[in-house]
Design a protein around this motif. Structure first.
Motif, PDB file in Angstrom:
ATOM      1  N   ILE A 103      -1.079  -4.598  14.112  1.00 14.74           N
ATOM      2  CA  ILE A 103      -0.488  -3.898  12.986  1.00 14.74           C
ATOM      3  C   ILE A 103       0.402  -2.772  13.481  1.00 14.74           C
ATOM      4  O   ILE A 103      -0.017  -1.956  14.288  1.00 14.74           O
ATOM      5  CB  ILE A 103      -1.584  -3.315  12.069  1.00 14.74           C
ATOM      6  N   PRO A 104       1.663  -2.697  12.997  1.00 11.63           N
ATOM      7  CA  PRO A 104       2.518  -1.574  13.370  1.00 11.63           C
ATOM      8  C   PRO A 104       1.933  -0.272  12.847  1.00 11.63           C
ATOM      9  O   PRO A 104       1.119  -0.279  11.941  1.00 11.63           O
ATOM     10  CB  PRO A 104       3.851  -1.889  12.691  1.00 11.63           C
ATOM     11  N   THR A 105       2.356   0.829  13.405  1.00 10.41           N
ATOM     12  CA  THR A 105       1.784   2.116  13.050  1.00 10.41           C
ATOM     13  C   THR A 105       2.680   2.884  12.088  1.00 10.41           C
ATOM     14  O   THR A 105       3.502   3.682  12.513  1.00 10.41           O
ATOM     15  CB  THR A 105       1.544   2.954  14.317  1.00 10.41           C
ATOM     16  N   PRO A 106       2.521   2.639  10.768  1.00 11.00           N
ATOM     17  CA  PRO A 106       3.247   3.452   9.802  1.00 11.00           C
ATOM     18  C   PRO A 106       2.564   4.798   9.661  1.00 11.00           C
ATOM     19  O   PRO A 106       1.441   4.970  10.127  1.00 11.00           O
ATOM     20  CB  PRO A 106       3.158   2.647   8.511  1.00 11.00           C
ATOM     21  N   PRO A 107       3.208   5.767   9.006  1.00 12.39           N
ATOM     22  CA  PRO A 107       2.568   7.069   8.844  1.00 12.39           C
ATOM     23  C   PRO A 107       1.275   6.933   8.056  1.00 12.39           C
ATOM     24  O   PRO A 107       1.237   6.200   7.087  1.00 12.39           O
ATOM     25  CB  PRO A 107       3.585   7.907   8.066  1.00 12.39           C
ATOM     26  N   VAL A 127      -1.473  -5.880   2.273  1.00 14.19           N
ATOM     27  CA  VAL A 127      -0.469  -5.217   1.446  1.00 14.19           C
ATOM     28  C   VAL A 127      -0.293  -3.760   1.855  1.00 14.19           C
ATOM     29  O   VAL A 127      -1.108  -3.200   2.578  1.00 14.19           O
ATOM     30  CB  VAL A 127      -0.807  -5.352  -0.055  1.00 14.19           C
ATOM     31  N   HIS A 128       0.785  -3.164   1.369  1.00 10.31           N
ATOM     32  CA  HIS A 128       1.229  -1.841   1.819  1.00 10.31           C
ATOM     33  C   HIS A 128       0.345  -0.668   1.417  1.00 10.31           C
ATOM     34  O   HIS A 128       0.118   0.238   2.211  1.00 10.31           O
ATOM     35  CB  HIS A 128       2.650  -1.566   1.314  1.00 10.31           C
ATOM     36  N   ASP A 129      -0.102  -0.660   0.179  1.00  8.75           N
ATOM     37  CA  ASP A 129      -0.754   0.564  -0.306  1.00  8.75           C
ATOM     38  C   ASP A 129      -1.779   0.267  -1.389  1.00  8.75           C
ATOM     39  O   ASP A 129      -1.986  -0.884  -1.784  1.00  8.75           O
ATOM     40  CB  ASP A 129       0.291   1.562  -0.813  1.00  8.75           C
ATOM     41  N   ASN A 185      -0.712  -7.192  -5.921  1.00  6.66           N
ATOM     42  CA  ASN A 185       0.711  -7.488  -5.753  1.00  6.66           C
ATOM     43  C   ASN A 185       0.957  -8.230  -4.442  1.00  6.66           C
ATOM     44  O   ASN A 185       0.818  -7.672  -3.365  1.00  6.66           O
ATOM     45  CB  ASN A 185       1.514  -6.186  -5.787  1.00  6.66           C
ATOM     46  N   LYS A 186       1.387  -9.500  -4.552  1.00  9.53           N
ATOM     47  CA  LYS A 186       1.633 -10.350  -3.379  1.00  9.53           C
ATOM     48  C   LYS A 186       3.123 -10.504  -3.074  1.00  9.53           C
ATOM     49  O   LYS A 186       3.496 -11.275  -2.203  1.00  9.53           O
ATOM     50  CB  LYS A 186       1.043 -11.737  -3.606  1.00  9.53           C
ATOM     51  N   THR A 187       3.982  -9.766  -3.773  1.00  8.03           N
ATOM     52  CA  THR A 187       5.427 -10.009  -3.652  1.00  8.03           C
ATOM     53  C   THR A 187       6.034  -9.611  -2.313  1.00  8.03           C
ATOM     54  O   THR A 187       6.953 -10.262  -1.845  1.00  8.03           O
ATOM     55  CB  THR A 187       6.203  -9.310  -4.793  1.00  8.03           C
ATOM     56  N   SER A 188       5.584  -8.557  -1.689  1.00 16.28           N
ATOM     57  CA  SER A 188       6.161  -8.145  -0.399  1.00 16.28           C
ATOM     58  C   SER A 188       5.062  -7.613   0.525  1.00 16.28           C
ATOM     59  O   SER A 188       5.005  -6.430   0.838  1.00 16.28           O
ATOM     60  CB  SER A 188       7.250  -7.094  -0.603  1.00 16.28           C
ATOM     61  N   PRO A 189       4.191  -8.504   1.006  1.00 14.03           N
ATOM     62  CA  PRO A 189       3.082  -8.058   1.856  1.00 14.03           C
ATOM     63  C   PRO A 189       3.567  -7.655   3.249  1.00 14.03           C
ATOM     64  O   PRO A 189       4.652  -8.033   3.670  1.00 14.03           O
ATOM     65  CB  PRO A 189       2.194  -9.305   1.937  1.00 14.03           C
ATOM     66  N   ILE A 190       2.734  -6.917   3.947  1.00 12.76           N
ATOM     67  CA  ILE A 190       2.981  -6.599   5.354  1.00 12.76           C
ATOM     68  C   ILE A 190       2.822  -7.877   6.172  1.00 12.76           C
ATOM     69  O   ILE A 190       3.639  -8.181   7.028  1.00 12.76           O
ATOM     70  CB  ILE A 190       2.003  -5.511   5.859  1.00 12.76           C
ATOM     71  N   HIS A 191       1.751  -8.625   5.882  1.00 16.02           N
ATOM     72  CA  HIS A 191       1.478  -9.895   6.571  1.00 16.02           C
ATOM     73  C   HIS A 191       0.879 -10.873   5.573  1.00 16.02           C
ATOM     74  O   HIS A 191       0.130 -10.482   4.678  1.00 16.02           O
ATOM     75  CB  HIS A 191       0.473  -9.720   7.716  1.00 16.02           C
TER      76      HIS A 191
END
Length: 185
Positions: free
Chosen positions: A142-146, A71-73, A81-87
């Motif tokens: 994994i992509p490199t977000p800030p 997940v994002h954060d 929260n599983k609604t919009s995971p990175i993977h």
């Protein structure tokens, strides 16, 4: 002639060093794998390990019975929260390569396992110089977000071992490259 010998030695040393500079492979939760009630909490397991850029984490679980969401954060992590995971990893032997430093958030994918404690926060520190095995299935890069602001993970306990691959094959490969370079120069 001496400068050519020095260049040859430096080249051989550099190639040998590069052969051993890949990441270490960690298995999430240790021997038990990605389970609901591990004998050691995921939080404790993560705190006693030091994760660095180029390391890989492997999640082992029963395919079709469980999965892992990245997940994002911290908010998604805390709220499961599983609604919009990175993977969404679900092959039973999921790999993630850490390509940047900072926090990575993983939560259990089955039912309410996350709410029951099946979640893992990994803080990746910096590049390392360990070699890992290369399992057959493809890892997720994994992509490199800030990077986010995060306090550094504690150092591993004094009794924690540092894993370095000095298997005969890796050492022999380094020696072989060194001998070739020495012969050329």
């Amino acid at each position: 002639m001496d400068s050519l010998s020095f260049v040859g030695f430096f080249f051989a040393f550099f190639l040998s060093f590069m052969c051993l500079s890949q990441g270490y492979t960690f298995y999430a939760g240790g021997k038990e794998g990605w389970v609901l009630n591990p004998s050691e909490s995921y939080d404790h397991w993560a705190r006693r390990n030091r994760f660095q850029v180029n390391d890989t984490i492997v999640f082992k679980y029963k395919k079709g019975y469980d999965s892992v969401y990245m997940v994002h954060d911290n908010d998604d992590y805390l709220k499961c929260n599983k609604t919009s995971p990175i993977h969404h990893l679900k092959d039973g032997h999921s790999k993630v390569i850490f390509t940047r430093n900072g926090p990575f958030y993983f939560i259990g994918g089955k039912d309410d396992n996350c709410e029951k404690g099946q979640k893992l926060l990994v803080v990746v520190m910096s590049p390392n110089h360990h070699k890992s095995s290369s399992p057959a299935s493809s890892p997720v890069t994994i992509p490199t977000p800030p990077p986010e602001s995060v306090s550094p993970a504690p150092a591993p306990a004094a009794s924690a071992a540092i894993a370095v691959d000095v298997s005969p094959s890796s050492v022999l490969f380094g020696v072989f490259i060194s001998l070739i370079a020495a012969a050329v120069f």
